[in-house]
Design an enzyme around this catalytic site. Structure first.
Site, PDB file in Angstrom:
ATOM      1  NE  ARG A 123      -2.392   8.561  -4.048  1.00  0.00           N
ATOM      2  CZ  ARG A 123      -1.063   8.548  -4.164  1.00  0.00           C
ATOM      3  NH1 ARG A 123      -0.394   7.446  -3.861  1.00  0.00           N
ATOM      4  NH2 ARG A 123      -0.432   9.621  -4.599  1.00  0.00           N
ATOM      5  CB  ILE A 147      -0.981   0.024   1.196  1.00  0.00           C
ATOM      6  CG1 ILE A 147      -0.243   0.032   2.533  1.00  0.00           C
ATOM      7  CG2 ILE A 147      -1.928  -1.168   1.129  1.00  0.00           C
ATOM      8  CD1 ILE A 147      -1.177   0.108   3.741  1.00  0.00           C
ATOM      9  CG  ASP A 148      -0.224   4.333  -2.578  1.00  0.00           C
ATOM     10  OD1 ASP A 148       0.368   3.470  -3.246  1.00  0.00           O
ATOM     11  OD2 ASP A 148      -1.254   4.917  -2.966  1.00  0.00           O
ATOM     12  NE  ARG A 149       7.383   8.365   2.881  1.00  0.00           N
ATOM     13  CZ  ARG A 149       7.044   9.470   3.540  1.00  0.00           C
ATOM     14  NH1 ARG A 149       5.922  10.096   3.223  1.00  0.00           N
ATOM     15  NH2 ARG A 149       7.799   9.941   4.510  1.00  0.00           N
TER      16      ARG A 149
END
Length: 342
Positions: free
Chosen positions: A269, A165-167
């Protein structure tokens, strides 16, 4: 010269290949070399969400450079990683925002000193496992007839990433603890047979629906995005997100749940932005194709949380499902929105 909080620059094709220092000098109105060096070394600059400490770094088209007014906080450590499930084959943890899940291929050759500036979740989890195991060991003095010398801790082997998953996204992440488990789990994520439910705070009033597009690595400006030909199987990868509102805040904001039928990079997103409802705090895809959505929430990060994760255990075959409550920063923003829009 003091940068404005949250100043964001996108690396264009013309600027690609320039050093971070040269890029910042140009974008910040010909700032001095010493000023740029202080910004970078003082943890005031992010490149694609990661702290940048190398002024000679060559930038790539599509990268996002963000200059912070206040120095970025120290990255999360192993003590900030909570283990939700642990057995011999699998570990599931809650990822705090601000840490990358796994190290990108080009970063694996970095020296240890550079990697320690901003460790990944994959690198922190073994230490978190060791701390948990140590806490469960019996305490007290040695048994009669046994040596009183303390036994050295056995080093926990590295874990293996099977998804990410994204930062700036918080929430549940699974890692395999051996090669066979990694192969089986990675296949489940590749085939999209896992259960993944996210919670996000987005701009505007959102209704229930399904977003179905094909995503490209480069939509024409160096960033990921959807193709115009939704039914063209030769272009882009199919991405499906099921969206449902959880709570509305007038017409200004919505807490939504997003269930992934596929799991493409930045899928939520991109989808929310392209439908005119960007995720609050979103730095890359904030500009929408529909309308002029404006985020005035002052969100400290991208307000996206991996709230549920489910998969089949690679050895036992049991169906596992885990839940993670919203982190403090998202709860705080929701409380503020309720006060403003009740």
């Amino acid at each position: 010269m003091k940068p404005q909080s949250g100043t964001v620059f996108h690396v264009t094709a013309e600027a690609a290949g320039t050093t971070l220092a040269a890029f910042l000098r140009a974008e910040l109105g010909h700032a001095t070399w010493s000023r740029v060096q202080k910004l970078v070394l003082g943890r005031h600059v992010l490149v694609h969400g990661n702290i940048a400490t190398d002024i000679a770094r060559r930038l790539k088209v599509g990268e996002v450079v963000k200059v912070l007014e206040a120095a970025a906080p120290k990255p999360p450590g192993a003590r900030d990683v909570r283990i939700v499930h642990l057995d011999d084959d699998v570990v599931v943890v809650e990822k705090p925002a601000g840490v990358t899940t796994t190290r990108h291929h080009e970063e694996r050759s970095w020296p240890a000193r550079r990697r320690q500036v901003q460790p990944t979740l994959e690198e922190l989890v073994p230490e978190a496992i060791e701390t948990k195991l140590a806490a469960g060991r019996p305490k007290g003095g040695p048994r009669r007839g046994k040596s009183s010398a303390p036994k050295p801790r056995r080093r926990v082997p590295p874990v293996r990433g099977v998804h990410r998953i994204d930062r700036e996204t918080s929430g549940l992440v699974a890692f395999a603890r051996n090669v066979p488990a990694a192969r089986i789990l990675a296949e489940q994520f590749r085939l999209h047979t896992t259960h993944r439910r996210y919670l996000a705070i987005v701009v505007g009033r959102v209704g229930a629906g399904t977003i179905r597009t094909r995503l490209l690595r480069d939509r024409g400006d160096g960033r990921r995005g959807s193709t115009d030909g939704e039914d063209d199987e030769d272009e882009g990868k199919l991405a499906i997100t099921h969206v449902a509102p959880v709570e509305h805040f007038g017409d200004a904001y919505t807490l939504v749940e997003c269930r992934l039928e596929t799991g493409r990079t930045h899928q939520i997103r991109i989808h929310m932005s392209e439908t005119g409802h960007p995720v609050c705090g979103e730095p890359v895809y904030a500009q929408t194709r529909k309308g002029n959505a404006k985020d005035e929430s002052k969100a400290p990060r991208t307000m996206l949380h991996a709230a549920e994760l489910g998969f089949v255990h690679p050895v036992t075959g049991d169906e596992l499902r885990f839940e993670s409550p919203l982190p403090a920063d998202m709860r705080k923003l929701l409380a503020d929105l309720r006060k403003r829009f009740r």
